[in-house]
Design a protein around this motif. Structure first.
Motif, short mmCIF file in Angstrom:
data_model
loop_
_atom_site.label_atom_id
_atom_site.label_comp_id
_atom_site.label_asym_id
_atom_site.label_seq_id
_atom_site.Cartn_x
_atom_site.Cartn_y
_atom_site.Cartn_z
N GLN A 260 2.30 1.67 -3.50
CA GLN A 260 1.33 1.99 -4.11
C GLN A 260 1.00 3.60 -4.25
OE1 GLN A 260 -0.16 0.46 -6.75
NE2 GLN A 260 0.05 -1.56 -6.02
N HIS B 205 -5.15 0.81 -11.76
CA HIS B 205 -5.17 1.29 -10.19
C HIS B 205 -5.29 2.55 -9.97
CE1 HIS B 205 -4.86 1.05 -6.20
NE2 HIS B 205 -3.79 1.64 -6.17
N LEU C 233 -3.32 -5.57 -6.78
CA LEU C 233 -3.07 -4.12 -6.46
C LEU C 233 -3.98 -3.53 -5.66
CD1 LEU C 233 -1.26 -2.73 -9.69
CD2 LEU C 233 -0.19 -3.82 -7.85
N ALA C 234 -3.62 -2.81 -4.57
CA ALA C 234 -4.71 -2.43 -3.78
C ALA C 234 -4.16 -0.96 -2.87
CB ALA C 234 -5.09 -3.27 -2.50
N GLY C 235 -4.55 -0.04 -2.95
CA GLY C 235 -4.23 1.26 -2.28
C GLY C 235 -4.66 1.12 -0.82
N ARG C 236 -4.22 1.98 -0.11
CA ARG C 236 -4.80 1.98 1.11
C ARG C 236 -6.50 2.43 1.34
NH1 ARG C 236 -0.94 5.47 4.87
NH2 ARG C 236 -0.42 6.34 2.87
N ARG C 237 -6.74 3.17 0.17
CA ARG C 237 -8.21 3.51 0.22
C ARG C 237 -9.12 2.78 -0.58
NH1 ARG C 237 -5.08 7.87 0.07
NH2 ARG C 237 -4.32 7.31 -1.95
N PRO D 161 0.72 -1.12 0.09
CA PRO D 161 0.18 -0.24 0.04
C PRO D 161 0.84 1.31 0.03
CG PRO D 161 -0.75 -1.63 1.66
CD PRO D 161 0.45 -2.13 1.16
#
Lengths: 257, 257
Positions: free
Chosen positions: A95, B98, B121-125, A92
């Protein structure tokens, strides 16, 4: 040997592992003959071992008869702490860094005297880089490598300088005395930078990721030389590495490398 | 058996592999006793095998005596085509997806009757998801899984429906007839969608990645139900999957799964 199952056993496991060692970045698809030669085992033994490894899913045989690493070995490899802990917690932050800078983001650890790249994020507009996840590069030529070397015990630097330091570009620092002073500066400033020391046209900046004060990894950015504004790049990078270190400290005391 | 090196050999390789099989997502750090039990081998044999696997770098012994998957096995696993080809080519497209959506981006392949997540893929949001690289999920509960099932030979769907279809939420489609119709619709429309069928509060949309018309993977987005505007999500998703398929077709004819 055939009458001694203990020795036979040791030998067989070693042979099975030597089959896997035949595969590397330059050799991802190999024939039976190539594997037998690389593993230095008889063709018949290789054939039998490959059959067992294929059956289990460690290797896969493609339609042209060549072998490659199988899905199951890939899956089990992903259970390594460097992936399950370090990479998972780092993603994260990586990213966000990639999103805010648009540049290559690297996460690396030291294994012996080499930099191992755990993860790399790159967009289609990022500067081209040669690193890849699971790939290795020297410690003295990159930003993340310099950080890993600077924050390691001094015995590591001594051992490192006993080898010949490669010089991928004319700007690579290869004199041990100069490298030692450079790494001293890295510790003083808390970050490392490189200017076309690995690849002409690319610069990098990197910071340590620490858990309870101890180095576990390095986080870095690689950019086109024309965009090498280190102050601007450090602004999101340093807090990201600090947050990641705190996050790793919170989630478990276990090693992450 | 000790007098027959062929049988002993087969057995030893199988035993070494069974040691690796003891590790899974829920069991990443194991004691000698736990490994011996899981692999169903005597303690002394396990001890010897673990020593060999550790020496080679397939396993690592941590300071508390537990074993985990080692850096070298992780590195070799990353040589699998699913990673070196598929994931490498997909990453820039996934990054862009993303970046433009801020949502979870998934890349998955089918292995037998399961979805294997190659990359996430993942962001913190982004919406919280349970998938992980190298993780497996059912085929009928997720967007990428539905695509993988819809574009597979019909024999795969028949085999799949012979098993019991899990029902992680009340909205999961578990009736074979209804699932078959749903998958027919997926092929008609060219994309799959789920509405809280894997996780309450999450929806997904996914499309096929095809090389010369043949399915090799699925690319998908997972979002909070409140943000489930499928038309809007498909806009960047479908072209990304098409471009990835063309890119894979250009770079080599070899299989990527």
């Amino acid at each position: 040997m055939a009458g001694n199952s203990r020795d036979a056993g040791r030998s067989v496991t070693a042979r099975a592992l030597s089959v896997l060692t035949a595969f590397d970045t330059e050799h991802t698809r190999l024939t039976l003959t190539e594997i037998a030669r690389a593993a230095d085992i008889p063709l018949a033994t290789a054939h039998r071992l490959l059959g067992e490894l294929e059956e289990w899913g460690a290797l896969r045989r493609e339609s042209d008869g060549r072998y490659c690493v199988g899905l199951r070995l890939w899956e089990i490899g992903l259970l390594a702490p460097v992936y399950t802990r370090l990479r998972r917690e780092a993603m994260p932050f990586m990213q966000d860094l990639h999103q805010s800078t648009g540049e290559n983001v690297h996460l690396a650890v030291r294994d012996g005297l080499q930099t191992v790249y755990v993860e790399k994020l790159a967009g289609r507009r990022s500067a081209p880089v040669i690193s890849r996840s699971g790939g290795r590069l020297p410690l003295h030529t990159t930003g993340v490598g310099k950080v890993l070397l600077a924050y390691s015990p001094s015995s590591v630097l001594h051992a490192y300088c006993e080898g010949t330091l490669s010089r991928p570009t004319p700007y690579t620092i290869v004199e041990p005395g100069r490298l030692g002073r450079e790494l001293f500066g890295v510790r003083q400033r808390g970050f490392a930078q490189t200017t076309e020391e690995m690849t002409l046209g690319s610069c990098s900046v990197a910071v340590p990721v620490r858990v309870h004060g101890e180095l576990v990894a390095s986080l870095g950015l690689v950019v086109h030389s024309a965009r090498a504004d280190f102050v601007k790049l450090l602004k999101p990078l340093a807090p990201a590495a600090d947050s990641l270190g705190r996050r790793l400290a919170e989630t478990s005391g276990a090693t992450v490398g």
